[in-house]
Design a protein around this motif. Structure first.
Motif, PDB file in Angstrom:
ATOM      1  N   VAL A 179      -1.843 -15.352  -0.233  1.00 30.81           N
ATOM      2  CA  VAL A 179      -2.440 -15.632   1.071  1.00 30.81           C
ATOM      3  C   VAL A 179      -3.957 -15.639   0.872  1.00 30.81           C
ATOM      4  O   VAL A 179      -4.490 -14.794   0.160  1.00 30.81           O
ATOM      5  N   ASN A 180      -4.637 -16.583   1.474  1.00 25.06           N
ATOM      6  CA  ASN A 180      -6.083 -16.754   1.328  1.00 25.06           C
ATOM      7  C   ASN A 180      -6.488 -17.288  -0.038  1.00 25.06           C
ATOM      8  O   ASN A 180      -7.667 -17.387  -0.346  1.00 25.06           O
ATOM      9  N   SER A 240       1.204   3.352   2.220  1.00 23.65           N
ATOM     10  CA  SER A 240       1.818   3.516   3.530  1.00 23.65           C
ATOM     11  C   SER A 240       3.027   2.605   3.714  1.00 23.65           C
ATOM     12  O   SER A 240       3.742   2.727   4.702  1.00 23.65           O
ATOM     13  N   MET A 275       2.672  -0.657   4.004  1.00 20.32           N
ATOM     14  CA  MET A 275       2.200  -1.938   4.529  1.00 20.32           C
ATOM     15  C   MET A 275       2.032  -2.936   3.383  1.00 20.32           C
ATOM     16  O   MET A 275       1.638  -2.568   2.288  1.00 20.32           O
ATOM     17  N   PRO A 276       2.329  -4.212   3.649  1.00 22.22           N
ATOM     18  CA  PRO A 276       2.185  -5.188   2.575  1.00 22.22           C
ATOM     19  C   PRO A 276       0.715  -5.365   2.168  1.00 22.22           C
ATOM     20  O   PRO A 276      -0.171  -5.390   3.014  1.00 22.22           O
ATOM     21  N   LYS A 277       0.491  -5.419   0.868  1.00 26.86           N
ATOM     22  CA  LYS A 277      -0.864  -5.564   0.354  1.00 26.86           C
ATOM     23  C   LYS A 277      -1.087  -6.994  -0.117  1.00 26.86           C
ATOM     24  O   LYS A 277      -2.150  -7.564   0.094  1.00 26.86           O
ATOM     25  N   ALA A 278      -0.105  -7.551  -0.768  1.00 25.75           N
ATOM     26  CA  ALA A 278      -0.263  -8.929  -1.245  1.00 25.75           C
ATOM     27  C   ALA A 278       1.100  -9.595  -1.378  1.00 25.75           C
ATOM     28  O   ALA A 278       2.077  -8.970  -1.776  1.00 25.75           O
ATOM     29  N   TYR A 279       1.141 -10.868  -0.987  1.00 26.08           N
ATOM     30  CA  TYR A 279       2.311 -11.705  -1.252  1.00 26.08           C
ATOM     31  C   TYR A 279       1.908 -12.661  -2.358  1.00 26.08           C
ATOM     32  O   TYR A 279       0.852 -13.274  -2.286  1.00 26.08           O
ATOM     33  N   TYR A 297       0.861  -1.174   0.000  1.00 29.57           N
ATOM     34  CA  TYR A 297       0.000   0.000   0.000  1.00 29.57           C
ATOM     35  C   TYR A 297       0.903   1.232   0.000  1.00 29.57           C
ATOM     36  O   TYR A 297       2.113   1.135   0.220  1.00 29.57           O
ATOM     37  N   GLN A 305       0.589 -19.898   0.506  1.00 32.71           N
ATOM     38  CA  GLN A 305       1.569 -18.844   0.753  1.00 32.71           C
ATOM     39  C   GLN A 305       1.640 -18.635   2.253  1.00 32.71           C
ATOM     40  O   GLN A 305       0.631 -18.342   2.874  1.00 32.71           O
ATOM     41  N   SER A 306       2.798 -18.817   2.835  1.00 37.99           N
ATOM     42  CA  SER A 306       2.868 -18.763   4.285  1.00 37.99           C
ATOM     43  C   SER A 306       3.857 -17.717   4.788  1.00 37.99           C
ATOM     44  O   SER A 306       3.599 -17.017   5.742  1.00 37.99           O
ATOM     45  N   SER A 307       5.015 -17.623   4.159  1.00 36.27           N
ATOM     46  CA  SER A 307       5.966 -16.607   4.583  1.00 36.27           C
ATOM     47  C   SER A 307       6.887 -16.297   3.410  1.00 36.27           C
ATOM     48  O   SER A 307       6.698 -16.816   2.308  1.00 36.27           O
TER      49      SER A 307
END
Lengths: 276, 469
Positions: B263-264, B237, B239-243, B235, B276-278
């Motif tokens: 993720v999800n 800011s 902050m992570p938006k998508a991996y 984003y 997707q975990s890390s």
């Protein structure tokens, strides 16, 4: 136009006023403050709901739109709304304002906690929370928690009623009969239990969706199970072994402590329920 | 099951065992024990490194906890024993009570005993000026509309109206118990035939073995996973938006499938789920290892890669850069991205000689001074690539567990909110006035009957006033 966070701050005071009015009505045995308390609570709950909707709209205006159920602040505000609505429903159905003496302060405390300690900025959703299960999971959990919160409040009334019966007649007179309190506790626990079950299940389905496992014994999961097990024992003790009164009130008290710990305390433990 | 009165000592014994497992006391004890013991695993981190445990709890406590399986308590024999007890309890309890419940639900002959209703604490009585016959008609039509079974009996002094509904709802609790069994069976299937593991794959690399989460053992997959690309979007800011990982499923170099995992939004392939975990950064080869003389400040630089041996200056020994960590904890402080190194002294006979591990954090080039070695080591000019951390699971128990989820919700709803309710209205006449007695009963200890009776009475009074006019 007023922002959601300032509206929610104002609503905190409205809840505080409603709580004071309920207590006044109880202590001075007057009908008028009671009626005012009900009206104030309705206003507070309405404002609370508008605040949540406003926050939802604001998040879209910021281009990071998501349902306002994603962090501690948002969940506490929603929790307060759940308690208030559930209480109003009880008041309507059983005509018992005295429950407001314990229920509405809980809604007030939840809101006050947000104003004092929790950051209210709208954050975008981290990848782990980008799922429709979030909404189902949070809503069901907090409706369940609200049921347990009201049950806890009624158990407190039970302790006041049974403990002070002999000495001071005055204040306890307005508290309904022990059998009635016992019944209400039970009803609220059943209500909470159903929603907690659905909350845990939606969480499990979501976890399976996001992490590939429906159950992982993470501290938050485990504590929600602990809560579930305590209330399951309460229901069994009550239905099958005929436990009533004080013992049920104690279990309801312990259950709510577990709820609070599931909600706040887990942050103190190792392991993470959040995902970065 | 043997329902007859036990006679011989063996029958007496089996009867006692049966009653023990059928008791609700046992249920409550097991439920509360499960609750209490579950807490242990939330206080003591599970399946962590033994070194960490010894540091945290000390040698003695470590030995005690280890013996009690506290470090993997949800798989400990005693926790499984509790779950087993719960299972047996649920089964025996349900069988024990089902036959009597069945008789209530499907009785040969429906009987209402007026005495039971007359004694019920939910009893409400009132008088009315409306004639008995009129009241009877009003009430009968209401009961007929709102209850399934209706019965009318003439008594010496008046008339009795019975209504009943929701008998089948007594099965709700058995549905809940059955669903708990489904959950336990589903969990068992998962632990017997499923697995949960993870793999870190650098961009461009492929793997066909994963590390299992609980045992730490390796497992071979029926296919190869190749990570083509990993990316993070952010984003504004930061902050992570998508991996996002782009992966390929390969079998002997042949591409079977290609997908993007987020993720999800996992990939499911041949019953195996890839999540997707890390993620993390990994150093590319050819970074610089600098050796600085702590006294003179003289620096020697060498190029190295992870796993390589480096001859240290002035014949001080051999340095092996063993590993790279995205986070390294040094005396409880996170010193960030670090290389884990090992020094083999020059006089050592072989490579296995232990010279001690130590960390070289990238962010703090002077960190190694603290170690007080002959040379201060720092690592610089590190170029990074990404690896994706994938969680790889298989759980054939999931459909059973999900079936349990659905039935438990239905069962709880039926048990809590649909009642087996019986109502009785007795109408008598005395002194020209009609007298009404109304009461509701349900299963034992069920709440809400008083409220139900009060509400029904209110409705009937409204109706009688309307019809009476």
């Amino acid at each position: 136009m007023i922002t959601s966070s300032s509206l929610i701050s104002i609503i905190t005071f409205v809840y505080g006023l409603a709580a004071l009015l309920y207590i006044t009505s109880w202590v001075f045995k007057k009908e008028l403050p009671g009626k005012l308390a009900t009206a104030t609570t309705i206003i507070a709950a309405g404002g609370n709901l508008i605040g949540i909707i406003l926050r939802w709209v604001e998040s879209y205006q910021q281009g990071i739109g998501h349902a306002p159920l994603s962090n501690l602040y948002e969940s506490l505000v929603f929790f307060a709304l759940c308690i208030a609505v559930l209480y109003l429903f009880l008041e309507l159905r059983y005509k018992l304002r005295v429950i407001g003496v314990v229920a509405i302060p809980l809604a007030f405390l939840a809101m006050a906690y947000t104003s004092l300690t929790v950051d209210s900025t709208i954050e975008p959703l981290i990848p782990a929370l980008q799922s429709n299960w979030l909404i189902a999971h949070v809503i069901t959990c907090f409706i369940g928690y609200a049921g347990f919160a009201v049950a806890f409040g009624i158990s407190i009334l039970y302790f006041i009623k049974s403990g002070r019966n002999a000495s001071s007649g005055g204040l306890t007179n307005k508290i309904p009969h022990e059998a009635m309190l016992d019944e209400l506790t039970h009803q609220m626990v059943m209500f909470g239990f159903l929603f907690l079950s659905v909350g845990i299940i939606t969480g499990a389905v979501w976890a399976n969706q996001a992490w590939g496992r429906y159950w992982g014994w993470d501290p938050k999961e485990t504590w929600s199970l602990v809560t579930w097990l305590i209330y399951a024992s309460l229901l069994h003790a009550r239905l099958m072994r005929g436990w009533t009164g004080k013992r049920i009130a104690v279990l309801s008290f312990v259950g709510f402590v577990a709820v609070i710990f599931t909600y706040f305390g887990v942050n103190l433990l190792p392991g993470l329920h959040s995902y970065q | 099951m043997n329902q007859s009165v036990p006679s011989g000592p063996f029958e007496k014994f089996t009867h006692r065992v049966w009653k023990f497992f059928a008791s609700v006391k046992l249920s409550v004890i097991v439920l509360l024990s499960l609750a209490a013991t579950s807490v242990i695993g939330t206080i003591i981190p599970q399946n962590a490194n033994p070194v960490m445990y010894v540091q945290k709890y000390g040698e003695t406590l470590y030995t005690v906890f280890e013996a009690l399986s506290f470090f993997d308590m949800y798989h400990a024999w005693w926790f499984r024993l509790l779950l087993g007890l719960l299972t047996i309890n649920i089964i025996i309890c349900s069988i024990d009570r089902l036959s009597s419940t069945w008789k209530i639900i499907f009785p040969k002959k429906v009987n209402f005993r007026a005495g039971r209703f007359r004694k019920s604490p939910s009893r409400i009585e009132w008088d009315s000026d409306i004639a008995l016959g009129q009241l009877e008609k009003t009430y009968e039509s209401y009961i007929g509309k709102h209850f399934r079974r209706v019965k009318k009996e003439k008594t010496d002094t008046g008339v009795l109206l019975f209504g009943e509904k929701g008998r089948w709802t007594r099965l709700g609790v058995y549905i809940v118990h059955f669903s708990i069994l489904l959950l336990l069976i589903g969990g068992l299937i998962g632990s017997l035939f499923g697995f949960e593991g993870f793999a870190n794959i650098a961009e461009g690399d492929s793997i066909d073995r994963i590390t299992l989460k609980n045992s730490g053992r390796e497992k071979k997959l029926p296919f190869t996973i190749r990570c083509e690309d990993f990316s993070i979007s952010r984003y504004d800011s930061g902050m992570p938006k998508a991996y996002r990982s782009t992966v390929e499923i390969l079998n002997n170099q042949e591409r079977l499938h290609k997908a993007e995992i987020r993720v999800n939004d996992p990939l499911r392939y041949q019953g195996i789920n890839i999540f997707q975990s890390s993620y993390g950064r990994i150093p590319e080869d050819n970074f610089t290892v600098a050796f600085t003389d702590p006294d003179s400040g003289m620096t020697y630089e060498k190029t190295a890669a992870v796993g390589e041996k480096i001859e240290m200056p002035a014949n001080a020994g051999t340095l092996i850069v063993e590993d790279f960590r995205n986070n390294f904890s040094f005396r409880g402080h996170n010193i960030g991205e670090s290389f884990v190194c090992r020094k083999i002294p020059s006089e050592a006979e072989n490579d296995e000689a232990f010279g001690g591990f130590f960390a070289i954090p990238i962010a703090y080039p002077r960190f190694d001074r603290m170690r007080g070695g002959d040379w201060v080591i720092s690592i610089e000019n590190v170029a990074f690539g990404y690896y994706t951390g994938l969680q790889i699971t298989r759980d054939p128990g999931v459909p059973v567990v999900y079936a349990g989820f659905i039935t438990i919700i239905i069962g709880c709803y039926i048990t809590f909110f649909l009642l087996h309710k019986q109502v009785c209205i007795e109408l008598t006449e005395s002194g020209g006035r009609s007298h009404v007695m109304l009461s509701c009963v349900s299963g034992k200890n069920r709440p809400g009957m008083k409220t139900a009776a009060r509400r029904l009475a209110r409705r009937l009074k409204n109706l009688q006033n309307r019809d009476g006019r």
